[in-house]
Design a protein around this motif. Structure first.
Motif: not given
Length: 796
Positions: A33, A37, A364, A368-369, A372
């Motif tokens: 990530i 980014t 990305l 990110q999912t 989480k």
């Protein structure tokens, strides 16, 4: 082990294994990530990111403290502006051009930093050697591997290990530091190893058994001294010699120093070297016999004595400090170049396809999912216990990394070498303790009762002189070693004397050379003392004195008179030659002692100074006695040999030369420059030598000059290489010496010679054939110089 145990504790349950798996996945997701980014969410952001990084890299390039061509950096700047102005549509082309220009600029910077990096490599190599040398010097060792010395210290027995074997340079001290360069240069054997006589046999065996792999590159630097032979080579030290500049209290070292430098005279000026056979200047420039040499220049590395090693330690520490300062000055350049090259690979050496970057950036949100979801799973687990174990493991990992870094530093530290040296010393000391213990046990088994009284006396005397028992023990040990060395030397000398007796008198060969007592020799001596030998000794001395008188009167005195006649004769001949130049040149006959007969000149001179009635040869130097014995042996056993004739011919005792002095006073040696003379220049001295020989033979000199004597000088092929003027000069000189010449010469030289001669005899050959036989007649025609025919001939 603790870290592995903590990990195993977490993996004992299914929840723990899931915890580890999620933690590992999250770590990877966080890294991915972060990278995505940076790429950005759009092509414009990705391109702007590339341009921004390029500007930062160019700024770092121009900030380098190096001198190199600015053109490559300017090219990179132009390419960056092109990338900015061209936009996304031409990004593929412009980024390729930017990559190429940045690569060239990085290469130019690396080339400019090449000398700096090369110097850093040299500095680090030199620092490594210096740190090892300094560590050795601080331990009192020589600053290089001493394979032989270490092996002998390890294997030999001694009450003090450092005394079992010692380097010769450690046993000496320089008395005058101004002469240290000369001593360090001339003392080529300074690293030789000294051992005690009783240890020499074992030491020699150890030295012989050492392999090439054990010496490495150090073979030839060290050597082993035979102490018995060394003590025999001791000689008197001449005043002003280099040996006086070296101080030592060790008998073997003292003998070696006297033998090597006892006759090497110290002089202050180069011209003084010619006054001695062996001499040296303070900078090591020296003469040895006929050779002037400079073995090497002094490199500032002193080895002789503890003071020399102390100076070398200070000098090497200063070198180390200077190199460390230079290293610290160059390290920032090295780091900057490294960062520049890494930045180029990071910012430019990637695929210049923004669409590929964007495709990666599309993942990305997915990552990110996923992150989480993993965090939610972790929160659903009872993770307090696992978090604590993981925290402990992380702390241990951190500590472990710190300790590994510290370990690497310790392994690279100079103290590591010191530790290894100390460990080696400990092993050697333990061996020495074991050997000494065994030796002590062996001594305890011997019966020393016959010497108890003497031992008690020595104990009482030593404690009276040195009340402290440890000091007394050290002194007693030193006395023991001194006595043992003297006893060994005396034993070897006794065996040598016994062997000489057996060789000189074979009837005594039944007396054992290795006998530990003198009983058999004392019995034989008693028999001899009761015989008539003392009377024979008196008669022998009387006959020796008579023989010496004959030798001195019949050989040495006559030889001295003959040599004196030679000197007088050459003096008279030179007086005559000085009065009569040959053309513009004057000739003188010179002489010098023949080096092959040097000892005989010294013997003649010593004989003249000795009293007539003393037993001179008995008191003469050994070299004189050896020379006389050789002389007599040659005359009695090889009377018809070339050597005997050469010894008896006094003319061989000098070497002769002829000096030619021109009108301007310049002198030239015929002996040294004959090969450089022309034909006429070579023949003129030859003619002078002939005249001098005839002057001596006819005695046409001195007080007998006016008495009638023969004066004929016949010369065949006379003046063959002389010019007309030199022919006239030679004939004029011959008349001036009151000699009469008879010359045969070629017809070409007749016009130059005839006007100075009384008669000319021309011989012509007439050939006539009678039948088959050839008849030859030589027809002589004689002409007087004052005749009409002669005048007509000369007019032509």
């Amino acid at each position: 082990t603790q870290v592995d145990g903590l990990k195993a504790s977490i993996n004992e349950t299914p929840e723990g294994r899931l915890y580890n798996e999620l933690k590992s996945q999250n770590a990877k997701l966080v890294r991915e990530i972060a990278q995505l980014t940076e790429i950005g969410n759009t092509l414009e952001q990705a391109l702007a990111n590339r341009v921004r990084n390029a500007h930062i890299w160019l700024k770092e390039l121009r900030a380098l403290p190096l001198e190199f061509d600015s053109a490559p950096a300017n090219a990179v700047e132009r390419c960056i502006r092109t990338v900015e102005s061209s936009g996304i549509s031409k990004a593929g082309e412009t980024l390729d051009a930017l990559k190429t220009s940045a690569q060239r600029a990085a290469a130019e910077a690396s080339k400019a930093a090449g000398p700096t990096q090369k110097r850093l490599v040299e500095i680090r190599s030199d620092l490594g050697h210096l740190r090892e040398a300094i560590a050795s010097l601080k331990l009192g060792r020589l600053p290089f591997p001493t394979r032989l010395l270490d092996a002998l210290k390890s294997e030999l027995r001694s009450s003090k290990t450092d005394l079992a074997a010692q380097s010769l340079c450690n046993l000496c001290e320089v008395m005058d530091e101004r002469w240290r360069p000369a001593i360090e240069i001339a003392f080529t054997r300074k690293f030789a190893v000294v051992v005690s006589p009783e240890d020499y046999e074992k030491a020699e065996k150890i030295y012989h058994n050492l392999k090439a792999s054990e010496f490495g590159n150090e073979i030839g630097r060290e050597s082993l001294i035979n102490p018995t032979k060394a003590l025999k080579t001791k000689r008197p030290v001449r005043p002003g010699s280099l040996a006086e500049k070296i101080k030592t209290s060790h008998p073997v070292a003292e003998a070696i120093v006297s033998n090597l430098f006892g006759d090497v005279i110290c002089v202050e000026r180069r011209e003084q070297l010619r006054e001695h056979d062996f001499a040296i200047l303070p900078d090591g420039f020296m003469t040895r016999g006929a050779f002037i040499e400079r073995p090497r220049f002094y490199d500032g590395n002193p080895f002789v004595g503890k003071e020399g090693l102390r100076q070398q330690l200070a000098w090497k520490e200063k070198q180390r400090d200077e190199l460390e300062i230079e290293e610290r000055r160059l390290i920032p350049i090295e780091k900057a170049i490294k960062a520049l090259n890494e930045g180029w690979r990071e910012h430019f050496d990637v695929e210049a396809n923004l669409y590929s970057d964007l495709a990666r950036a599309q993942n990305l949100p997915k990552f990110q999912t996923e992150l989480k979801e993993n965090i939610a799973k972790l929160n659903s687990i009872d993770r307090a216990k696992f978090d604590e174990l993981d925290k402990q493991g992380a702390k241990l990992e951190m500590d472990l990394n710190v300790w590994r870094t510290e370990q690497r530093g310790l392994l690279q530290s100079p103290k590591r070498q010191q530790v290894r040296g100390l460990e080696s010393d400990v092993i050697c000391q333990r061996k020495a303790v074991k050997e000494l213990s065994d030796e002590f046990d062996e001594i305890r088994r011997d019966d020393i009762s016959p010497w108890l009284k003497r031992l008690e006396e020595l104990h009482a005397q030593m404690l009276m002189d040195f009340p402290v028992k440890s000091v007394a023990a050290d002194k007693f040990n030193g006395l023991f070693h001194d006595c043992r060395e003297k006893a060994a030397a005396a034993w070897e000398e006794l065996k040598s004397k016994r062997l000489q007796l057996a060789l000189a008198h074979p009837k005594f060969d039944d007396l054992l050379i290795e006998s530990e007592t003198n009983e058999s020799h004392e019995k034989q001596l008693a028999k001899l003392e009761q015989s008539e030998i003392p009377d024979y000794k008196i008669k022998a001395e009387r006959e020796r004195k008579h023989w010496e008188g004959l030798f001195r009167n019949q050989v040495l005195d006559k030889l001295s008179g003959a040599l004196e006649d030679v000197r007088n004769l050459l003096f008279i001949l030179n007086q005559e030659l000085r009065k009569r130049p040959i053309g513009n040149d004057r000739y003188q006959i010179s002489y010098r002692q023949n080096p092959d007969f040097k000892i005989w000149h010294e013997l003649v001179e010593a004989n003249m100074l000795a009293h007539a009635d003393e037993l001179w040869f008995m008191n003469a130097e050994p070299r004189f006695r050896e020379a006389i014995e050789h002389f007599l042996k040659t005359l009695t056993e090889q009377s018809n040999s070339v050597e005997a004739a050469r010894l008896l011919d006094y003319r061989n005792y000098y070497e002769y030369d002829m000096d030619v002095e021109d009108s301007e006073g310049r002198k030239t040696s015929v002996d040294r420059h004959s090969g450089k003379f022309s034909g006429g220049e070579n023949q003129s001295p030859y003619f002078i030598a002939i005249l001098a020989s005839y002057l001596r033979a006819y005695r046409r000199y001195g007080s007998r000059k006016q008495e009638p004597s023969l004066g004929l000088v016949p010369i065949d092929e006379a003046f063959s290489k002389l010019s007309g003027e030199r022919i006239k000069d030679c004939i004029t000189a011959l008349k001036a010496f009151d000699l009469q010449g008879v010359f045969s010469m070629s017809t070409g030289n007749i016009p130059y010679a005839f006007e100075h001669c009384d008669w000319l005899v021309v011989v012509s050959k007439e050939e006539r054939r009678t039948g088959k036989r050839m008849e030859i007649r030589n027809i002589p025609v004689s002409l007087a110089r004052d005749s009409d025919d002669a005048r007509r001939l000369m007019d032509k």
